[in-house]
Scaffold this motif. Structure first.
Motif, short mmCIF file in Angstrom:
data_model
loop_
_atom_site.label_atom_id
_atom_site.label_comp_id
_atom_site.label_asym_id
_atom_site.label_seq_id
_atom_site.Cartn_x
_atom_site.Cartn_y
_atom_site.Cartn_z
N ASN A 91 64.66 79.26 60.46
CA ASN A 91 64.96 78.40 61.61
C ASN A 91 66.26 78.82 62.28
O ASN A 91 66.91 79.79 61.88
CB ASN A 91 65.00 76.92 61.17
N ALA A 92 66.65 78.07 63.32
CA ALA A 92 67.85 78.40 64.09
C ALA A 92 69.11 77.77 63.53
O ALA A 92 70.18 77.90 64.12
CB ALA A 92 67.66 77.99 65.56
N MET A 93 69.01 77.07 62.40
CA MET A 93 70.13 76.59 61.59
C MET A 93 70.96 75.47 62.21
O MET A 93 72.00 75.10 61.66
CB MET A 93 71.07 77.77 61.21
N ALA A 94 70.55 74.93 63.37
CA ALA A 94 71.28 73.78 63.92
C ALA A 94 71.12 72.59 62.99
O ALA A 94 70.00 72.26 62.59
CB ALA A 94 70.76 73.45 65.32
N TYR A 95 72.22 71.93 62.66
CA TYR A 95 72.18 70.82 61.72
C TYR A 95 72.44 69.52 62.47
O TYR A 95 73.56 69.23 62.89
CB TYR A 95 73.23 70.99 60.61
N LEU A 96 71.39 68.73 62.65
CA LEU A 96 71.50 67.42 63.27
C LEU A 96 70.77 66.38 62.45
O LEU A 96 69.58 66.55 62.16
CB LEU A 96 70.93 67.43 64.70
N ARG A 97 71.47 65.33 62.09
CA ARG A 97 70.85 64.26 61.33
C ARG A 97 69.77 63.55 62.16
O ARG A 97 68.76 63.12 61.63
CB ARG A 97 71.90 63.23 60.92
N GLY A 98 70.02 63.41 63.46
CA GLY A 98 69.20 62.57 64.31
C GLY A 98 69.97 61.32 64.68
O GLY A 98 71.14 61.14 64.28
N LEU A 99 69.36 60.44 65.45
CA LEU A 99 70.00 59.21 65.87
C LEU A 99 69.72 58.10 64.87
O LEU A 99 68.66 58.06 64.23
CB LEU A 99 69.51 58.79 67.25
N ALA A 100 70.65 57.16 64.73
CA ALA A 100 70.48 56.05 63.79
C ALA A 100 69.18 55.30 64.06
O ALA A 100 68.47 54.90 63.13
CB ALA A 100 71.68 55.11 63.89
N GLN A 101 68.85 55.13 65.35
CA GLN A 101 67.64 54.38 65.70
C GLN A 101 66.38 55.05 65.18
O GLN A 101 65.38 54.38 64.89
CB GLN A 101 67.57 54.21 67.22
N GLY A 180 78.39 57.63 67.34
CA GLY A 180 78.59 57.75 68.77
C GLY A 180 78.48 59.18 69.24
O GLY A 180 79.37 59.71 69.90
N SER A 181 77.37 59.83 68.88
CA SER A 181 77.26 61.27 69.09
C SER A 181 76.64 61.65 70.44
O SER A 181 76.21 62.78 70.62
CB SER A 181 76.45 61.90 67.96
N ASP A 182 76.58 60.73 71.40
CA ASP A 182 76.14 61.11 72.73
C ASP A 182 77.14 62.12 73.29
O ASP A 182 78.34 61.89 73.25
CB ASP A 182 76.15 59.91 73.68
N GLY A 183 76.65 63.21 73.82
CA GLY A 183 77.55 64.16 74.46
C GLY A 183 77.24 65.59 74.08
O GLY A 183 76.31 65.88 73.34
N ILE A 184 78.06 66.48 74.61
CA ILE A 184 77.86 67.92 74.47
C ILE A 184 78.98 68.51 73.63
O ILE A 184 80.14 68.11 73.74
CB ILE A 184 77.85 68.58 75.87
N GLY A 185 78.63 69.46 72.79
CA GLY A 185 79.63 70.13 71.98
C GLY A 185 79.05 71.37 71.34
O GLY A 185 77.89 71.72 71.55
N TYR A 186 79.86 72.04 70.54
CA TYR A 186 79.38 73.19 69.78
C TYR A 186 78.52 72.69 68.63
O TYR A 186 78.90 71.76 67.91
CB TYR A 186 80.55 74.00 69.23
N TYR A 187 77.36 73.31 68.45
CA TYR A 187 76.49 72.93 67.34
C TYR A 187 77.11 73.34 66.01
O TYR A 187 77.74 74.40 65.89
CB TYR A 187 75.12 73.58 67.48
N ARG A 188 76.90 72.50 65.00
CA ARG A 188 77.23 72.87 63.64
C ARG A 188 75.97 73.39 62.96
O ARG A 188 74.87 72.95 63.26
CB ARG A 188 77.81 71.68 62.89
#
Length: 537
Positions: A91-101, A180-188
């Motif tokens: 995969n492309a290794m982007a680590y995102l938990r997802g949204l709480a909802q 509160g992770s709405d927004g743009i940034g460098y991916y981890r």
């Protein structure tokens, strides 16, 4: 015949987690069966090797969808990992938990015990974060999954994406997984010391030292064994011979959102009409097996740049050679950073309660050959991409025949709802706004290929149907729920009405999460191990 306490099918993102967690006590014997081979490959370990792995038949199943009416009757490539580590190895290794909802929605859909508070505690236990601070690199947490902040190695051009976000009023954030992770940034990314850090690296490598774990590679499971509805083993092919393995406690399918429902159907567990059509004896009529398929679709636009991008390095032979030497000597440079550098979650309108769009920005432009090979442009360019976060369309996975070697029929049923068509247009509108931002207009020479600024909403939807493709996030085909009429699994991931059988992978999601699915899949497996051990006691 081999005998174990647990037989796990699939050494992917989830299977590696279970192999580790179930063998830690030393009392339980576990067999882990993987259809593919070793992940000890140079381009698997190199973070930028994603572009090679995704089209390499040696490490993935190479699935193709059926012609999809919502995408102008196109058949789309759906690569899935077929090696140790599964899709976490390609995969492309982007680590995102997802949204709480996302997780609260799981609980509302009947997956008891899977709300955000529970999921967050598992994520916290699972992760180690390597973060950049003013005092230098610091480590936070002590879990096996390594999540790295690679800001110091991002291409200089990527700063333009952050400035464009500020031009448009979006927040620039340091961590997409923070509250509160709405927004743009460098991916981890799941990268450690310049190398991919897959589920196999995080979980399976430590477990391989234990005598109570056996791993069989290059072995393909034909079907599940048992008496009546109960399952107590598997039949699989290995080195040209059919072999059986007995599970005294449980068989656990971790074969993924395509192959787990396929194996259930081949074993007589699934929609009765489908099984009878292929001459398979119905062991348990479970109509939702293979139903409910969800995936993320994204559309990309590329532009030629007036200022240098990674094309200056990766689009030229000498540049690639220099980058390769730097990587081998230092584990740094362009090869040490995954393809998606910047992005995040945004709302397409102020009235939206939750973020509706995920963005991916890459400081490089490229094409794809007829054979699926990525070809980087010589001239500088960049790419902006958007995916609707929470599609409502549902597709299916169905066996094509009773032959275990036959690929299943994948019907994504994309854009089949009016809501999905609307959010596809909104995703393109967000890209239009970025393309018009002051910071990107200042570095843009012209569009490469279709120009989003030349299209109205109708043309954008047409373009989405013509060019959008999967982000490789198939889920929900064995989803959790309350009953066998509406789902496949209960909240403890047990197959309704089938003793001795669980499914633990992304197919168990009741709904697709808003972002990349690797992190929630590992989380699901880590909590599943807790539930399995509780039930064993």
């Amino acid at each position: 015949m081999l005998e174990f306490d647990y037989v796990i099918v699939g050494a992917g993102s989830a299977g590696c987690v279970l192999a580790d967690r179930l063998t830690r006590c030393g009392r339980l014997k576990v067999l882990l069966i993987e259809s593919g081979g070793s992940d000890a490959r140079f381009w698997v370990k190199v973070p930028l090797g994603y572009a090679i792995n995704v089209s390499n038949p040696a490490v993935n199943w190479g699935y193709q969808t059926a012609r999809d009416p919502g995408l102008n009757a196109r058949s789309i490539s759906w690569p899935r990992g077929r090696l140790i580590g599964g899709s976490s190895s390609i995969n492309a290794m982007a680590y995102l938990r997802g949204l709480a909802q996302d997780f609260d929605d799981w609980g509302a859909a009947g997956a008891d015990g899977w709300d955000w508070a529970t999921a967050r505690a598992v994520f916290d236990r699972m992760e180690t974060h390597s973060e950049l601070t003013e005092q230098g690199r610091k480590k936070r947490g002590d879990g096996p999954v390594w999540v790295s902040d690679l800001t110091d190695q991002m291409a200089a051009f990527s700063q333009n994406f952050l400035m464009a976000a500020q031009d448009l009023g979006y927040a620039v954030i340091p961590d997409h997984n923070a509250p509160g992770s709405d927004g743009i940034g460098y991916y981890r990314s799941t990268v450690r010391h310049g190398l991919r850090w897959s589920s196999a690296d995080a979980f399976l490598r430590p477990a391989l030292k234990r005598p109570n774990l056996r791993v069989v590679r290059n072995a393909e499971v034909r079907h599940l064994l048992g008496e009546g509805r109960a399952v107590n083993g598997v039949l699989y092919d290995h080195k040209g011979k059919a072999q059986t393995a007995t599970a005294h406690r449980e068989v656990i399918l971790c074969a993924g959102a395509i192959n787990s429902p396929k194996l259930l159907q081949l074993s007589g567990i699934g929609p009765a009409d489908l099984l009878q059509r292929h001459g398979i004896k119905v062991r348990h009529d479970l109509p939702q097996v293979g139903r409910g398929l969800q995936d993320h679709l994204a559309l990309s636009y590329q532009f030629q740049s007036r200022t240098p991008t990674l094309n200056r390095t990766l689009g030229r032979r000498l540049g690639r050679l220099q980058a390769g030497v730097k990587y081998i000597l230092t584990r740094k440079g362009p090869l040490a950073v995954p393809v998606n550098q910047v992005g995040g979650f945004v709302r397409s309108g102020e009235e939206d309660r939750l973020p509706t769009i995920q963005l991916y920005f890459n400081p490089v432009s490229y094409g794809v050959s007829a054979k699926g090979k990525t070809i980087v442009d010589r001239a500088s360019g960049y790419q902006i991409s958007a995916q609707p976060c929470r599609p409502t369309s549902r597709g299916t996975i169905e066996i094509a025949s009773a032959d275990p070697k036959a690929a299943p029929v994948i019907k994504p049923n994309s854009l089949s709802t009016a809501e999905d068509q609307r959010t596809a247009i909104e995703a393109c509108n967000v890209l239009q706004r970025f393309a018009q931002s002051e910071s990107l207009r200042a570095v843009t020479q012209q569009a490469k290929g279709p120009d989003p600024l030349a299209m109205d909403d109708a043309a954008l939807l047409d373009d989405f149907r013509e060019r959008a493709s999967t982000v490789y996030h198939p889920t929900c085909t064995c989803r959790m729920g309350r009953t066998g009429a509406e789902s496949v699994l209960d909240g403890r991931l047990r197959v309704h009405g089938v003793p001795g059988l669980r499914v633990v992978d992304a197919s168990a999601f009741p709904n697709i999460t808003s972002g990349n699915t690797n992190a929630p899949t590992m989380m699901l497996a880590m909590r599943a191990a807790d539930l399995i051990l509780e039930d064993a006691r």
